[in-house]
Design an enzyme around this catalytic site. Structure first.
Site, PDB file in Angstrom:
ATOM      1  N   ARG A 180       7.999   1.658   2.221  1.00 53.38           N
ATOM      2  CA  ARG A 180       9.390   1.987   1.927  1.00 53.38           C
ATOM      3  C   ARG A 180      10.048   2.607   3.148  1.00 53.38           C
ATOM      4  O   ARG A 180       9.391   3.100   4.034  1.00 53.38           O
ATOM      5  CB  ARG A 180       9.456   2.955   0.752  1.00 53.38           C
ATOM      6  CG  ARG A 180       9.029   2.294  -0.547  1.00 53.38           C
ATOM      7  CD  ARG A 180       9.025   3.278  -1.685  1.00 53.38           C
ATOM      8  NE  ARG A 180      10.370   3.704  -2.027  1.00 53.38           N
ATOM      9  CZ  ARG A 180      10.709   4.967  -2.270  1.00 53.38           C
ATOM     10  NH1 ARG A 180       9.805   5.930  -2.188  1.00 53.38           N
ATOM     11  NH2 ARG A 180      11.945   5.281  -2.587  1.00 53.38           N
ATOM     12  N   LYS A 188      -1.847  10.636  -1.443  1.00 50.19           N
ATOM     13  CA  LYS A 188      -1.381   9.297  -1.823  1.00 50.19           C
ATOM     14  C   LYS A 188      -2.484   8.262  -1.602  1.00 50.19           C
ATOM     15  O   LYS A 188      -3.078   8.217  -0.538  1.00 50.19           O
ATOM     16  CB  LYS A 188      -0.152   8.966  -0.959  1.00 50.19           C
ATOM     17  CG  LYS A 188       0.448   7.597  -1.209  1.00 50.19           C
ATOM     18  CD  LYS A 188       1.827   7.505  -0.566  1.00 50.19           C
ATOM     19  CE  LYS A 188       2.350   6.086  -0.571  1.00 50.19           C
ATOM     20  NZ  LYS A 188       3.758   5.978  -0.189  1.00 50.19           N
ATOM     21  N   ARG A 232      10.700  16.713  -3.237  1.00 52.46           N
ATOM     22  CA  ARG A 232       9.542  17.388  -2.649  1.00 52.46           C
ATOM     23  C   ARG A 232       9.200  18.630  -3.437  1.00 52.46           C
ATOM     24  O   ARG A 232      10.091  19.269  -3.989  1.00 52.46           O
ATOM     25  CB  ARG A 232       9.837  17.856  -1.222  1.00 52.46           C
ATOM     26  CG  ARG A 232      10.129  16.737  -0.317  1.00 52.46           C
ATOM     27  CD  ARG A 232      10.441  17.205   1.097  1.00 52.46           C
ATOM     28  NE  ARG A 232      10.978  16.085   1.823  1.00 52.46           N
ATOM     29  CZ  ARG A 232      10.267  15.048   2.205  1.00 52.46           C
ATOM     30  NH1 ARG A 232       8.988  14.996   1.955  1.00 52.46           N
ATOM     31  NH2 ARG A 232      10.813  14.047   2.850  1.00 52.46           N
TER      32      ARG A 232
HETATM   33  C1  BTN Z   1       5.196   2.651   0.121  1.00 48.63           C
HETATM   34  O1  BTN Z   1       5.811   2.864   1.168  1.00 48.63           O
HETATM   35  O2  BTN Z   1       4.628   3.547  -0.496  1.00 48.63           O
HETATM   36  C2  BTN Z   1       5.123   1.239  -0.432  1.00 48.63           C
HETATM   37  C3  BTN Z   1       3.972   0.496   0.184  1.00 48.63           C
HETATM   38  C4  BTN Z   1       3.851  -0.924  -0.289  1.00 48.63           C
HETATM   39  C5  BTN Z   1       2.790  -1.675   0.473  1.00 48.63           C
HETATM   40  C6  BTN Z   1       2.536  -3.026  -0.107  1.00 48.63           C
HETATM   41  S1  BTN Z   1       1.078  -3.784   0.524  1.00 48.63           S
HETATM   42  C7  BTN Z   1       1.495  -5.260  -0.264  1.00 48.63           C
HETATM   43  C8  BTN Z   1       2.977  -5.444  -0.102  1.00 48.63           C
HETATM   44  N1  BTN Z   1       3.263  -6.103   1.159  1.00 48.63           N
HETATM   45  C9  BTN Z   1       3.916  -5.311   1.990  1.00 48.63           C
HETATM   46  O3  BTN Z   1       4.278  -5.629   3.142  1.00 48.63           O
HETATM   47  N2  BTN Z   1       4.128  -4.115   1.432  1.00 48.63           N
HETATM   48  C10 BTN Z   1       3.625  -4.067   0.077  1.00 48.63           C
END
Ligand code: BTN
Length: 321
Positions: free
Chosen positions: A120, A185, A318
């Site tokens: 994100r 996380k 937070r």
């Molecule tokens: C976050 O930032 O917490 C979300 C992470 C999401 C990662 C997943 S891995 C599979 C899919 N492909 C990506 O490029 N991102 C999501």
């Protein structure tokens, strides 16, 4: 995905002579040697023991489409169109490249590695080969854009259910998109809008990253853990985890499409890591005690002047110190 036969043979971590590998694979010893060089170049460590043969050093838990399908419930197997790749830029990008015809099966893309995994807010998502789960699904929401705020929450519930189905309990959810264990996380959800098909029908790509075996990551800038770190007594097999997640996502999506987020609210709250915590939002301009989510999936803060709902989006909540 083609069976990775050399790795299948080496997967028992015993020493295999070049001759026996050649015989079992039906190729020459030179071809075996070339294949060994190729897997080593992909980052898999194989020890050459003089006079004896080859031994796999890296622990391997490769994705295998057949094994995932074997573990799918009949209803999910009928609903999804599964693609398993060795490597891709991003599984979300791969789903976006597929044309999602309305009414067709739900595309699900998994990869052993991502070269441009995205998180994100434009962050990178650490995606080393063979370590974690990188999975994306193409979903059509009939409820229009309004339904979007609850989607990542519902997917979080699906992951918790998938872990429970494997006998693992205690995972937490951090509003709106994170999966937590022991205050760190272990996974995240990235929902990207693909487009509006027609009024009231929105196509989205939901990406799920779950750290499974990862033991080190130099490119993660927040406290993190992995399933194997936090639940070391469980024998983690990515094919089983992938199937369990697909089963649960297929089930929750059906319910979500028909009834929205409200049916999941109590279950989500049961895993809320913010509940009862002193929190701040909107860059510290708002503070209060975590009060769970409302029926729309917005987070509620109990402030000095009453209950305030914080919208999902780019506002980060937070724990205040
Ligand atoms: C976050 O930032 O917490 C979300 C992470 C999401 C990662 C997943 S891995 C599979 C899919 N492909 C990506 O490029 N991102 C999501």
């Amino acid at each position: 995905m083609k069976p990775n036969t050399l790795l299948d043979l080496l997967g028992d971590h015993r020493v295999h002579s070049g001759e026996s590998l050649a015989q079992q694979l039906g190729v020459s010893r030179t071809a075996v040697w070339k294949q060994i060089r190729k897997v080593v170049a992909e980052g898999i460590e194989v020890k050459t023991i003089r006079g004896q043969g080859y031994q796999l050093v890296t622990a391997l838990d490769l994705l295998d489409q057949r094994k995932i399908v074997e573990n799918l419930a009949k209803e999910s197997a009928e609903r999804v169109e599964l693609v398993v790749l060795k490597e891709v830029d991003s599984t979300n990008a791969e789903v976006a490249r597929k044309l999602l015809a309305p009414g067709s099966a739900m595309p699900v893309v998994l990869a052993d590695a991502q070269t441009e995994g995205r998180g994100r807010r434009g962050r990178n998502w650490s995606s080393p080969k063979g370590q974690n789960l990188y999975m994306s699904m193409g979903l059509t929401l009939r409820g229009g854009f309004e339904g979007l705020s609850g989607l990542s929450l519902v997917l979080g519930v699906a992951v918790v259910r998938a872990l429970n189905a494997l006998g693992v309990t205690g995972a937490g959810l951090k509003w709106p998109n994170d999966l937590y264990a022991g205050g760190k996380k272990f996974g995240g959800i990235l929902v990207e809008i693909q487009g509006e098909l027609q009024e009231g029908q929105v196509q989205v790509i939901a990406g799920l990253g779950i750290n499974v075996h990862m033991t080190e990551a130099t490119d993660v800038d927040q406290p993190w853990t992995s399933l194997a770190r936090y639940w070391p007594d469980h024998a983690w097999v990515r094919n089983e985890l992938a199937a369990s997640v697909i089963n649960e996502v297929a089930a929750v999506m059906e319910q979500f499409e028909n009834g929205g987020f409200s049916a999941f609210r109590d279950e989500w709250q049961g895993h809320d890591i913010f509940l009862g915590q002193p929190l701040s939002a909107k860059d510290g301009t708002l503070s209060g005690i975590g009060g769970g989510v409302d029926v729309g999936g917005n987070y509620q803060l109990d402030t000095a002047t009453g209950r305030v709902s914080v919208m999902a989006g780019d506002i980060s909540l937070r724990v205040s110190v």
